[in-house]
Design an enzyme around this catalytic site. Structure first.
Site, PDB file in Angstrom:
ATOM      1  N   GLU A 127       0.822  -1.201   0.000  1.00  0.00           N
ATOM      2  CA  GLU A 127       0.000   0.000   0.000  1.00  0.00           C
ATOM      3  C   GLU A 127       0.860   1.257   0.000  1.00  0.00           C
ATOM      4  O   GLU A 127       0.549   2.246  -0.681  1.00  0.00           O
ATOM      5  CB  GLU A 127      -0.943  -0.012   1.208  1.00  0.00           C
ATOM      6  CG  GLU A 127      -2.144   0.880   1.032  1.00  0.00           C
ATOM      7  CD  GLU A 127      -3.277   0.529   2.000  1.00  0.00           C
ATOM      8  OE1 GLU A 127      -3.470  -0.664   2.320  1.00  0.00           O
ATOM      9  OE2 GLU A 127      -3.965   1.446   2.444  1.00  0.00           O
ATOM     10  N   GLU A 143       2.072   1.623  -3.416  1.00  0.00           N
ATOM     11  CA  GLU A 143       0.987   2.072  -4.284  1.00  0.00           C
ATOM     12  C   GLU A 143       0.755   3.574  -4.130  1.00  0.00           C
ATOM     13  O   GLU A 143       0.568   4.294  -5.118  1.00  0.00           O
ATOM     14  CB  GLU A 143      -0.309   1.296  -3.964  1.00  0.00           C
ATOM     15  CG  GLU A 143      -1.452   1.625  -4.930  1.00  0.00           C
ATOM     16  CD  GLU A 143      -2.784   0.963  -4.541  1.00  0.00           C
ATOM     17  OE1 GLU A 143      -2.815   0.198  -3.561  1.00  0.00           O
ATOM     18  OE2 GLU A 143      -3.781   1.244  -5.238  1.00  0.00           O
ATOM     19  N   CYS A 160      -8.612  -2.092   3.977  1.00  0.00           N
ATOM     20  CA  CYS A 160      -8.482  -3.256   4.874  1.00  0.00           C
ATOM     21  C   CYS A 160      -9.794  -3.676   5.502  1.00  0.00           C
ATOM     22  O   CYS A 160      -9.894  -4.760   6.056  1.00  0.00           O
ATOM     23  CB  CYS A 160      -7.561  -2.965   6.049  1.00  0.00           C
ATOM     24  SG  CYS A 160      -6.114  -2.058   5.641  1.00  0.00           S
ATOM     25  N   SER A 173      -7.523   1.801  -2.554  1.00  0.00           N
ATOM     26  CA  SER A 173      -6.295   1.047  -2.796  1.00  0.00           C
ATOM     27  C   SER A 173      -6.687  -0.316  -3.350  1.00  0.00           C
ATOM     28  O   SER A 173      -7.691  -0.897  -2.933  1.00  0.00           O
ATOM     29  CB  SER A 173      -5.536   0.863  -1.486  1.00  0.00           C
ATOM     30  OG  SER A 173      -4.615  -0.191  -1.612  1.00  0.00           O
ATOM     31  N   LYS A 233     -15.617  -9.828   7.943  1.00  0.00           N
ATOM     32  CA  LYS A 233     -14.543 -10.692   7.426  1.00  0.00           C
ATOM     33  C   LYS A 233     -15.096 -12.032   6.937  1.00  0.00           C
ATOM     34  O   LYS A 233     -14.519 -12.667   6.064  1.00  0.00           O
ATOM     35  CB  LYS A 233     -13.484 -10.929   8.503  1.00  0.00           C
ATOM     36  CG  LYS A 233     -12.645  -9.706   8.822  1.00  0.00           C
ATOM     37  CD  LYS A 233     -11.556  -9.454   7.788  1.00  0.00           C
ATOM     38  CE  LYS A 233     -10.922  -8.089   7.976  1.00  0.00           C
ATOM     39  NZ  LYS A 233     -10.097  -7.686   6.815  1.00  0.00           N
ATOM     40  N   GLU A 276     -16.184 -11.202   3.540  1.00  0.00           N
ATOM     41  CA  GLU A 276     -15.023 -10.967   2.679  1.00  0.00           C
ATOM     42  C   GLU A 276     -14.358 -12.281   2.254  1.00  0.00           C
ATOM     43  O   GLU A 276     -13.999 -12.467   1.086  1.00  0.00           O
ATOM     44  CB  GLU A 276     -14.007 -10.105   3.434  1.00  0.00           C
ATOM     45  CG  GLU A 276     -12.743  -9.806   2.628  1.00  0.00           C
ATOM     46  CD  GLU A 276     -11.685  -9.082   3.467  1.00  0.00           C
ATOM     47  OE1 GLU A 276     -11.205  -8.044   3.008  1.00  0.00           O
ATOM     48  OE2 GLU A 276     -11.346  -9.542   4.568  1.00  0.00           O
ATOM     49  N   GLU A 299     -14.160 -13.795  -5.771  1.00  0.00           N
ATOM     50  CA  GLU A 299     -12.853 -13.577  -6.400  1.00  0.00           C
ATOM     51  C   GLU A 299     -11.689 -13.961  -5.492  1.00  0.00           C
ATOM     52  O   GLU A 299     -10.546 -13.989  -5.945  1.00  0.00           O
ATOM     53  CB  GLU A 299     -12.725 -12.113  -6.842  1.00  0.00           C
ATOM     54  CG  GLU A 299     -12.650 -11.074  -5.721  1.00  0.00           C
ATOM     55  CD  GLU A 299     -14.015 -10.580  -5.241  1.00  0.00           C
ATOM     56  OE1 GLU A 299     -15.007 -11.295  -5.454  1.00  0.00           O
ATOM     57  OE2 GLU A 299     -14.083  -9.488  -4.631  1.00  0.00           O
ATOM     58  N   CYS A 305     -10.646  -1.617  14.435  1.00  0.00           N
ATOM     59  CA  CYS A 305     -10.906  -3.041  14.695  1.00  0.00           C
ATOM     60  C   CYS A 305     -11.104  -3.334  16.175  1.00  0.00           C
ATOM     61  O   CYS A 305     -11.800  -4.275  16.537  1.00  0.00           O
ATOM     62  CB  CYS A 305      -9.752  -3.891  14.186  1.00  0.00           C
ATOM     63  SG  CYS A 305      -9.378  -3.619  12.458  1.00  0.00           S
TER      64      CYS A 305
END
Ligand code: SF4
Ligand code: SF4
Ligand code: SF4
Ligand code: FES
Lengths: 590, 189
Positions: A285, A288, A305, A325, A364, A367, A372, A521
């Site tokens: 990141e 990036e 994230c 990102s 999560k 996710e 994908e 979190c």
């Protein structure tokens, strides 16, 4: 209350004089007087709709009982909190709630942590006083993350408030009227086919078992008991600051070593750390960001994230997706590295591997099952090994689920030794620890990006400006004379404010960190229930304590990460990184 | 990202989210017109819901209509659904040309609302109407819908029935029958 502008009010609670700021609720005054008043619908900072009536008190001169959670104090008020009338009224309120409530405690996920259950005990409920009047509603168990059981719902409205006010998602609201009143998504659809982003904040505030995470502990136990499977585990940064609390230790207990030991006792073949992948995230990141900044790419770049946040922007602001990102979250980077790099290194058949993650998060779970997220499988296919498609991460368990597994396995947590993580995917730095607090990713990225860009270390590692719990915080980093304006936001309400600025073309930032949950979190939807800012602050302190105690505090100093790039990935943003560590987003229509 | 919707491409923030269902242009336009007419007036959402239901050929609020309303009023879908299911006036199922709502509250019940309901159902040929707060019956020719409501809050005028939105008070079966026959002939209530 030392502020001289505040007018004080004197009143008495059960004959004891007490002084509070004017405008305080009677509830506050009672607390100040050391009297505990039961509450159900009221939740400090979340909801106050005065619907349940369990908080009633008697006020001298008032004809009816008064709801202390909304009624404010007045001078000379005489409050009685435990008269016959008060105690009977409170018990009746709870008995009426129980009329339409299943007798399901023994099989309920909230058995032992349920506010209704403890309220019934506290109010002296000893019988089924009233018959059921509403029909048993159907469960909504279609979602990967959140299960709704409206039969256990007491219509307190906390979930509606948190979803609307804290998250500005408004996936749920009251629907219907009279006996058919219920909490419902649009058209009474399954929550998972609505704008819900699976953040789980509703599961934290729900006083009952009406809103819970999908429990996958049975599935994980089954894999642990299966001799054919190689089950490895990764733990998110925030778990070490909350697992103790979930097991009855004081909030803010830091239990890194005992957690690793407990996971080993549960039978995980390797105890790895999501923090390894957090360091990896920073490498990708940070690179990036520098690449976007130097090549005229889309800015501000926003962190990726937090999966609830990803669903949020995909749902509500799809035109701003190019700002995200392309980095996968640490959980997902871990999965694809574990099932490629580590599997090959350890000689393990990736199709027999089970990657379990322990997350502070319900999103999560969602996710991990995004279609994908099977890049390890695709990589092996490129190597000529054709397996049945498998996910990079198989199960994402919440802190609460891990606590359940530990209790179920009879592990005496407090007596465990302090153990470490396994190599190589267990090595991490202080930069990775602070991912668990809002502002942490920004700070970790700054520690690395500054050094990558200038070749010099940051003058100070503590970026105080981005720490804390203020809703949106900003800072200007000076990278060799070039200013870089950054911002940090937590909760989706604050994220929305940042996005509105970007959409309006007025955003001054180059880099923005967004975390879905209050506090980041550490306040995630999979954490111990019923958090407040005091508990979040204690968890936060534990996380920064851990950071300060580590020898390596910058992601690029993690030796295992250096090795990963040297022998496998090549360089950040390289071809293999692109395949395994980056992802794409799509507009989410609901 | 080729499938970005129109709202998405305009960069407009939304509280509704992109819709998975294509909403017809006619419906969208009509709702947008109502929204524009009532915007900033108190109870705008209620008025737009009312008008949309009235203009609907089947006098109901379809899922698409609720979506179009949420979008036009910039209200969350769950909120629009909440309001639409709270007031007994709104119907989420198709209704006949004329709507008869019989109050089944305690006061109306004591003063004979069950008789009114049974009379009406018999008159319109309903065979299996299982009484439930949200039950409704529509005649095969889609001329009449009969519904019940838990209470209109007009207890002083009991028993009451609403016929096409107009409250008829202190009814007897014969008065109600006459009123229904009048509207059936196209006359006034
Ligand atoms: S929600 Fe609470 S009271 Fe209800 S069954 Fe579960 S534990 Fe028992
Ligand atoms: S999980 Fe989050 S978005 Fe979904 S209903 Fe609960 S609070 Fe709302
Ligand atoms: S689901 Fe839980 S939080 Fe929401 S209204 Fe029901 S009991 Fe309250
Ligand atoms: S806590 Fe006061 S009314 Fe519910």
């Amino acid at each position: 209350m030392n502020d001289s502008n505040v007018t004080l009010v004197e009143l008495s609670v059960d004959g004891v004089p007490v002084t509070v700021a004017s405008g305080s609720t009677i509830l506050k005054a009672c607390q100040a007087a050391g009297v505990s008043i039961p509450t159900l619908c009221h939740l400090e900072g979340v909801s106050s709709n005065a619907s349940c009536g369990v908080c009633v008190v008697e006020v001298e001169g008032a004809r009816s009982l008064v709801r202390s959670c909304v009624q404010t104090v007045s001078p000379g008020m005489q409050v009685r909190t435990n008269t016959k009338r008060v105690l009977e009224a409170r018990r009746t309120v709870v008995e009426l709630l129980l009329a339409n409530h299943p007798d399901d405690c023994l099989a309920c996920m909230r058995n032992g942590s349920c506010e209704l259950q403890s309220m019934a005990e506290r109010m002296g409920v000893r019988r089924k006083a009233f018959p059921r009047t509403r029909k048993e509603p159907a469960q909504d168990s279609a979602g990967l993350a959140i299960i709704r059981d409206n039969d256990k719902c007491i219509l307190c409205g906390r979930c509606v408030a948190v979803c609307r006010e804290t998250q500005t998602v408004s996936a749920i609201d009251f629907a219907g009227r009279g006996i058919r009143t219920r909490v419902a998504p649009f058209m009474d659809k399954a929550l998972s086919s609505t704008v819900c982003v699976s953040c789980g904040q509703c599961t934290l505030v729900c006083p009952t078992g009406a809103l819970t995470e999908r429990d996958e502990t049975d599935e994980v136990f089954a894999d642990l008991f299966d001799p054919d499977k190689v089950v490895v585990v990764q733990t998110a940064p925030a778990i070490r600051a909350s697992l103790g609390e979930a097991l009855g230790l004081p909030p803010g207990s830091l239990v890194t070593g005992k957690m690793a030991a407990a996971l080993r006792r549960l039978g995980f073949a390797k105890v790895f750390d999501t923090q390894f992948a957090a360091d990896l995230t920073i490498m990708e990141e940070g690179s990036e960001l520098l690449h976007r900044a130097s090549s005229g790419g889309v800015l501000p770049m926003i962190t990726s994230c937090s999966p609830g946040w990803i669903s949020f922007i995909e749902t509500f602001y799809p035109s701003l997706l190019p700002h995200l990102s392309t980095c996968k979250s640490p959980q997902q980077m871990f999965g694809s590295v574990a099932k490629t790099y580590w599997a090959r290194k350890a000689g393990v058949d990736p199709s027999k591997m089970v990657v379990v993650s322990i997350m502070p998060c319900t999103a999560k779970k969602f996710e991990a099952r995004r279609p994908e997220m099977r890049d390890a499988w695709a990589w092996w296919k490129d190597q000529g090994q054709d397996h049945k498609p498998f996910f990079d991460v198989d199960y994402a368990l919440t802190t609460r689920e891990l606590a359940r597994m530990i209790r179920r396995a009879g592990i005496d947590f407090t007596r465990l030794p302090e153990e470490g993580f396994d190599d190589p995917l267990g090595a991490s730095t202080g930069a990775a620890v602070i991912f668990g607090a809002t502002g942490g990713v920004m700070e970790a990225a700054a520690r690395t990006a500054y050094e990558l860009a200038t070749g010099k270390p940051l003058p100070t590692l503590e970026l105080e400006a981005v720490r804390g719990f203020e809703g949106v915080r900003e800072a200007a980093l000076d990278i060799d004379g070039k200013p870089l304006r950054v911002a940090v936001a937590h909760t989706l309400k604050n994220a929305r404010a940042i996005l509105d600025g970007i959409a309006a073309g007025t955003s001054p930032y180059a880099f923005v960190e967004v975390m879905t949950c209050p506090g980041g979190c550490l306040g995630g939807g999979g954490q111990p229930v019923a958090p407040d800012w005091e508990k979040r602050e204690l968890r936060r302190a534990a996380i920064y304590r851990e950071d300060r105690g580590l020898t390596e505090r910058k992601s690029h100093d993690n030796p295992a990460i250096k090795e990963l790039y040297a022998v496998f990935l090549g360089k950040p943003l390289g071809h293999l990184s692109h395949e395994l560590l980056h992802t794409e987003y799509a507009v989410r229509k609901v | 990202m080729s499938e970005l919707g129109t709202a998405a491409l305009s960069g407009k923030a939304s509280v509704t989210g992109a819709s998975a269902r294509p909403i017809s242009d006619d419906l969208r336009k009509q709702v947008a017109a109502s929204a524009a007419a009532y915007r900033d007036k108190p109870g705008a959402l209620l008025s737009v819901l009312e008008e949309t239901q009235r203009l609907d050929p089947n006098r109901h609020l379809s899922e698409d209509a609720l979506r179009a309303i949420a979008e036009a009023m910039d209200e969350p879908l769950s909120r629009v659904y909440s309001v639409a299911t709270f007031y007994s006036y709104y119907s989420l199922v198709p209704q006949g040309q004329h709507v008869i709502v019989v109050c089944r509250g305690t006061a109306c019940h004591t003063r004979g609302s069950l008789g009114l309901l049974q009379e009406t159902l018999a008159m319109l040929g309903a065979e299996d109407f299982r009484e439930d707060e949200e039950a409704s019956f529509t005649t095969a020719d889609r001329k009449f819908t009969v519904r019940t409501v838990a209470c209109f809050g007009q207890c002083a005028l009991a028993p009451v029935v609403s016929l096409d939105g107009v409250i008829l008070s202190r009814l007897t079966p014969s008065k109600l029958k006459a009123a229904i026959e009048r509207v059936a002939r196209g006359g006034k209530r």
